[in-house]
Design an enzyme around this catalytic site. Structure first.
Site, PDB file in Angstrom:
ATOM      1  N   ASN A 147       0.767  -0.964   0.278  1.00 47.92           N
ATOM      2  CA  ASN A 147       0.122  -0.023   0.356  1.00 47.92           C
ATOM      3  C   ASN A 147       1.039   1.538  -0.044  1.00 47.92           C
ATOM      4  O   ASN A 147       2.198   1.263   0.754  1.00 47.92           O
ATOM      5  CB  ASN A 147      -0.764   0.182   1.074  1.00 47.92           C
ATOM      6  N   GLU A 148       0.588   1.917  -1.093  1.00 44.06           N
ATOM      7  CA  GLU A 148       1.281   3.197  -0.589  1.00 44.06           C
ATOM      8  C   GLU A 148       2.576   3.266  -0.762  1.00 44.06           C
ATOM      9  O   GLU A 148       3.626   3.711   0.140  1.00 44.06           O
ATOM     10  CB  GLU A 148       0.850   4.643   0.354  1.00 44.06           C
ATOM     11  N   GLU A 167      -8.393   3.595  -2.916  1.00 41.37           N
ATOM     12  CA  GLU A 167      -8.595   3.903  -1.861  1.00 41.37           C
ATOM     13  C   GLU A 167      -8.457   5.690  -2.750  1.00 41.37           C
ATOM     14  O   GLU A 167      -8.379   6.460  -2.959  1.00 41.37           O
ATOM     15  CB  GLU A 167      -7.583   4.552  -1.120  1.00 41.37           C
TER      16      GLU A 167
HETATM   17  C1  NOJ Z   1      -3.711   6.280   2.848  1.00 41.88           C
HETATM   18  C2  NOJ Z   1      -3.078   5.156   3.456  1.00 41.88           C
HETATM   19  O1  NOJ Z   1      -3.174   4.136   2.727  1.00 41.88           O
HETATM   20  C3  NOJ Z   1      -4.032   4.675   4.582  1.00 41.88           C
HETATM   21  O2  NOJ Z   1      -3.470   4.217   5.565  1.00 41.88           O
HETATM   22  C4  NOJ Z   1      -4.412   6.491   5.339  1.00 41.88           C
HETATM   23  O3  NOJ Z   1      -5.292   6.067   6.629  1.00 41.88           O
HETATM   24  C5  NOJ Z   1      -4.867   7.344   4.012  1.00 41.88           C
HETATM   25  N1  NOJ Z   1      -4.210   7.368   3.306  1.00 41.88           N
HETATM   26  C6  NOJ Z   1      -5.731   8.660   4.432  1.00 41.88           C
HETATM   27  O4  NOJ Z   1      -4.979   9.868   4.981  1.00 41.88           O
END
Ligand code: NOJ
Length: 469
Positions: free
Chosen positions: A164-165, A373
């Protein structure tokens, strides 16, 4: 106003942000357990995810929320150290396996497709102690963990997100030191982590491809964060170049090697090399992939997963003195347009998502795209009425429709962040992204829908905005 038939509507969460049960039933500690327990005001009011939404014990309640929205997809992450307490397959925590089996089985029983993230920031502490993502050994550990997950859950899970990211993660964790392990290594740590993250992703994709794909028939990708960027002065050629560098240093840093040719963007390589030289390093601070590694990395994603929150303006900013840092390497200054409304760091720029999707389509050969997301926090912690927030979501959906219908972007799934209010990393419980409010003072952690939950359910039911049945 309708989305294509079969369009996927989801919401996302992540293990550390919702599960709690930080040491329940044999779970090993993750870096976030260590970090939050150390205190030191690095997290809002020294809050922790020890209990969070208590999803470890309240999964049935989460399922009710998911069904109330009518989601077609639910994205959640596995806690690596709940499954493998010391990060290795030497010991498997059966209770962890049972917990995720139940989630997956319940989702499928209800016709909801799981999208499963393997790594969402919560590295087992035992692996951090061995160097974490700064050490090349992590590639092997991650691959073994991924294989374990594919073997254990892949008969039912068909959509996998390895990381993730990773772009945001590398920067916050290993460069700026704002996330655990909390040690700043400006201009060096981030790139080292990026290098190992890319290799770990690619290795696990190959494992899926050679060992599991034939039987399981699923897809594997990674979720890259991408903000949209516009030149501060559209008439300035140097600002327009700066915009390209900004994209190269965040989205393309991962997307170019993985989706095109196995190597970093040229401008990233040349910028970091010349800054490193200026700073007296014997070689570039950006590690190099070998030819063999490039071959291994290239083409290792089955769809394009991207996360969009906000946009920024970019201005060229020369780094004459060779100041350390990623932004300094890119020679950019990044800031919001003062005319954009905002909730915290999320400046409300719905049209940025359309531009981003078009960029991905054009740069990466028209891939199947999933938005894994997108969201914004509610600006009033005391009210369940989030009409204003919903207005932003509506505008986002309008932009998505334009992207699909006018730009012909192949967008197939949209996941909102988040199903529930949860532990927003260093902001603790002070930032509320959920469709369901969670009362963190109540041991029962009741989930109560915000007004937007009803609206999202309507969109999903109609597969589009109002006006369409
Ligand atoms: C991206 C992240 O993957 C997530 O964990 C986070 O809560 C959200 N952004 C909001 O900041």
């Amino acid at each position: 106003m309708a989305f294509p038939e079969g369009f996927g509507w989801g919401a996302a969460t992540a293990a550390y942000q919702v599960e709690g049960g930080w040491d329940a039933d044999g779970k090993g500690p993750s870096v976030w357990d260590t970090f939050t327990h150390q205190g030191g005001e690095r997290v809002f009011k020294n809050q922790t995810g020890d209990v969070a939404c208590s999803s470890y014990t309240l999964w049935e309640d989460d399922l009710k929320c998911i069904k109330q929205l009518g989601l077609t997809h639910y994205r959640f992450s596995l806690s690596w150290s709940r499954l493998l307490p010391d990060g290795t397959t030497g010991f498997i925590n059966q209770k962890g396996v049972e917990y995720y089996n139940k989630i997956i089985d319940d989702l499928l029983k209800n016709g909801i497709k799981p999208i499963v993230t393997l790594f969402h920031f919560d590295l087992p502490q035992a692996l951090e102690d061995k160097g974490g993502w700064l050490s090349e050994t992590i590639v092997e550990y991650f691959d073994k963990y991924a294989q374990f997950c594919f073997r254990t859950f892949g008969d039912r899970v068909k959509l996998w997100i390895t990381l993730n990211e990773p772009n945001m993660f590398a920067l916050l964790s290993y460069d700026l030191g704002i996330f655990p392990p909390g040690v700043p290594r400006l201009g060096t740590g981030g790139y080292q982590a990026v290098h190992n993250l890319i290799k770990a992703h690619a290795r696990s994709w190959h494992s899926y491809d050679s060992l599991f794909r034939k039987e399981q028939k699923g897809m594997v990708s990674l979720s890259i964060l991408a903000g949209w960027v516009e030149p501060a002065d559209p008439n300035s050629a140097s600002d327009r170049e700066a915009v390209k560098r900004a994209m190269a240093f965040h989205l393309d840093l991962f997307a170019k090697p993985i989706f095109t040719d196995g190597d970093y963007p040229e401008v990233v390589k040349s910028q970091i090399a010349s800054m490193s030289k200026k700073q007296g390093y014997p070689s570039s601070r950006l590690p190099k992939f070998t030819e063999e590694e490039k071959k291994m990395i290239k083409g290792t994603a089955d769809f394009f997963a991207v996360q969009y929150y906000t946009s920024r303006l970019v201005r060229h900013k020369e780094n004459k003195k060779g100041e350390p840092g990623a932004m300094q390497d890119a020679e950019v200054e990044i800031f919001p347009d003062p005319s954009w409304a905002n909730v915290d760091w999320v400046h409300l720029v719905p049209w940025g998502i359309r531009k981003l999707l078009k960029y991905v389509m054009e740069t990466y050969n028209n891939p199947v795209i999933y938005i894994t997301e997108n969201g914004l926090p509610h600006n009033d912690l005391t009210s369940l009425d989030d009409t204003q927030r919903w207005e932003y979501f509506r505008q986002i959906f309008q932009e998505l429709l334009k992207a699909i219908q006018l730009d012909k972007v192949n967008l197939q799934v949209y996941c909102a962040w988040s199903l529930l209010d949860n532990f927003e990393w260093t902001q603790g419980y002070n930032s509320r992204f959920g469709f369901f409010h969670v009362n963190f003072d109540d041991p029962a952690r009741p989930r109560v829908p915000y007004s937007s939950a009803k609206e999202y359910a309507k969109i999903i039911r109609n597969n589009g905005l109002e006006g369409h049945q």
